[in-house]
Design an enzyme around this catalytic site. Structure first.
Site, PDB file in Angstrom:
ATOM      1  CG  HIS A 219      -2.341   0.408   0.857  1.00  0.00           C
ATOM      2  ND1 HIS A 219      -2.609   1.451  -0.014  1.00  0.00           N
ATOM      3  CD2 HIS A 219      -3.553  -0.078   1.242  1.00  0.00           C
ATOM      4  CE1 HIS A 219      -3.920   1.588  -0.126  1.00  0.00           C
ATOM      5  NE2 HIS A 219      -4.523   0.669   0.604  1.00  0.00           N
TER       6      HIS A 219
ATOM      7  CB  SER B  24       1.295   9.018 -10.981  1.00  0.00           C
ATOM      8  OG  SER B  24       2.543   8.355 -10.862  1.00  0.00           O
TER       9      SER B  24
ATOM     10  CD  GLU C 110      -7.702   3.516 -12.261  1.00  0.00           C
ATOM     11  OE1 GLU C 110      -6.755   4.281 -12.022  1.00  0.00           O
ATOM     12  OE2 GLU C 110      -8.855   3.742 -11.855  1.00  0.00           O
TER      13      GLU C 110
ATOM     14  CB  CYS D 126      -8.098   8.240 -11.449  1.00  0.00           C
ATOM     15  SG  CYS D 126      -6.564   8.030 -10.529  1.00  0.00           S
TER      16      CYS D 126
END
Length: 457
Positions: free
Chosen positions: A157, A209, A230, A264
């Site tokens: 994470h 990113s 993603e 996003c």
């Protein structure tokens, strides 16, 4: 010698948690546990796997306040949104527990064989490299399909949410999951390369990113390991003449400000036909100005802080540059004083393609409004981006919207609705927004071996 991951409460700017990073030996031990668990888990039936996932869902719900608290504390998510995220994560686990067997059903394909088919086999331990902005939901859309397909999961994470990572792992323990099935590793970002290259890791899921995704993709490719990415987005939201402007304004406001705009798939470039331009701006200004920004632990505050001060400073730079380039600022745009990393809801109008807020992804409660002459020009503007994650269209005729949606280069398009992620439907991007799909029947197949079987007479 281990370093320390520091969690900072963005509402106060104060360190609230320090967690030692894992040593190389600890990481190796966890990977071996994942491999050992895989040897047993891959042979479990879908019903047996589903029982574990349903227990995880129950564990999340039973301690919803506890889990939500870590999100509010570590990345500033308003408590109402945090509770909703816990619920959505539990739903994702339950969805795959119920649907995985159907999604991965053997496909009979006629050929010159007496019998030929494709079956979907697990790969092994899968690594999830996850961001801070939806620490439970993005984790669930990683682990739920991967585990139901028969893999085991290692979660790395974001370094700023170690409490969320530990609590997620605890949910699996509370659910009585097999040892090694789902484990968190605590590492600084530079140490992730060795983890990707470790022979135990068979595939990688990355959300973050575009720059980070490019680095992960290059490493995974060099090891010939599949990856799903993603990445960022500069999602267009087209509003055409005849659209229900009140409904559009409601949804645009939600999309642009949920999670303090740190999403996003938020509507980031709002492209409005000139005949309804002024009307929509008035409706957005009314709605945006009514939102309260403040302590995310208080239910009355709908917008919390930006997750980190460096992110807030970059957001402010983008807004000031856009204003200096000729945009009008109707709301916000001023860096507030006081503790924490709060930023006001900001409304920019008369934004044009040469401006910063159009060209760069904005991660904050900022609405950038662009005027367009007609639907054809709107589509051209929508596709005028290096990203291709999500998009939305508001119009009078859903059939017209559907035809226009076919012209947009993006992984998903919503007509007269919000762009969102849903366990039932695939989600992902094209161009610099990534590749591969998460969720739905498509997402669960990403980390499987579609094995062809050919049987002669």
């Amino acid at each position: 010698m281990s370093s320390v991951l520091k969690a900072v409460n963005p509402a106060t700017g104060k360190v609230i948690r320090e967690v030692a990073t894992d040593s190389a030996q600890t990481v190796q031990d966890k990977l071996e546990k994942a491999q050992n668990a895989y040897a047993l888990w891959k042979n479990k039936s879908y019903a047996e796997r589903g029982e574990v996932l349903n227990n995880v869902a129950k564990a999340l719900r039973d301690k919803a306040d506890y889990h939500a608290g870590f999100m509010t504390e570590e990345m500033g998510k308003p408590v109402g949104e945090a509770l909703a995220e816990v619920e959505k994560s539990a739903w994702c686990a339950e969805h795959y527990a119920a649907q995985a067997e159907g999604y991965l059903a053997t496909e009979i394909i006629a050929s010159d064989a007496a019998r030929s088919y494709v079956q979907y086999m697990p790969l092994g331990p899968v690594l999830g490299i996850l961001p801070w902005n939806a620490p439970y939901w993005i984790a669930s859309r990683f682990f739920a399909p991967a585990l139901m397909a028969g893999n085991t999961c290692i979660m790395k994470h974001d370094p700023h949410v170690p409490g969320c990572a530990a609590a997620l792992e605890q949910a699996f323990k509370d659910a009585g999951a097999p040892e090694g099935l789902f484990q968190a590793v605590y590492l600084q970002t530079p140490d992730v390369e060795a983890l990707i290259r470790n022979p135990h890791i068979q595939a990688v899921s990355f959300t973050g990113s575009s720059q980070g995704g490019a680095a992960v993709a290059a490493i995974a490719a060099s090891e010939i390991k599949p990856a799903v990415l993603e990445l960022g987005g500069s999602d267009p939201c087209i509003v055409l003449d005849g659209a229900d402007l009140d409904k559009a304004a409601d949804i645009i406001t939600l999309s642009r400000t949920i999670n303090a705009g740190q999403s996003c798939i938020a509507a980031k470039r709002i492209i409005v036909e000139d005949s309804v331009y002024d009307q929509l701006i008035a409706k957005l200004e009314q709605r945006l100005s009514a939102l309260s920004v403040g302590d995310p632990s208080l239910p009355e505050n709908k917008i919390g802080p930006i997750a980190r001060d460096d992110l807030r400073q970059n957001l402010h730079r983008q807004i000031r540059e856009t204003i200096s380039q000729g945009a009008n600022c109707l709301l916000g745009g001023v860096l507030p004083e006081g503790e924490g990393y709060f930023y006001p809801v900001t409304l920019l109008t008369d934004v044009t393609p040469n401006m910063c807020a159009y060209q760069e992804e904005t991660f904050g409660p900022v609405a950038a409004i662009i005027k367009t002459a007609n639907s054809a020009e709107a589509i051209k503007l929508a596709n005028d981006t290096a990203y291709g994650l999500g998009a939305s269209i508001w119009c009078a005729d859903p059939q017209q919207g559907e035809k226009l949606a076919h012209q947009i280069v993006a992984g998903q398009v919503a007509v007269n609705g919000i762009v969102k992620t849903d366990p039932r439907l695939p989600s992902g991007g094209v161009k610099r927004s990534g590749y591969g799909r998460e969720l739905g029947p498509h997402g669960i197949k990403e980390f499987t071996n579609g094995q062809q079987i050919w049987i002669g007479a």
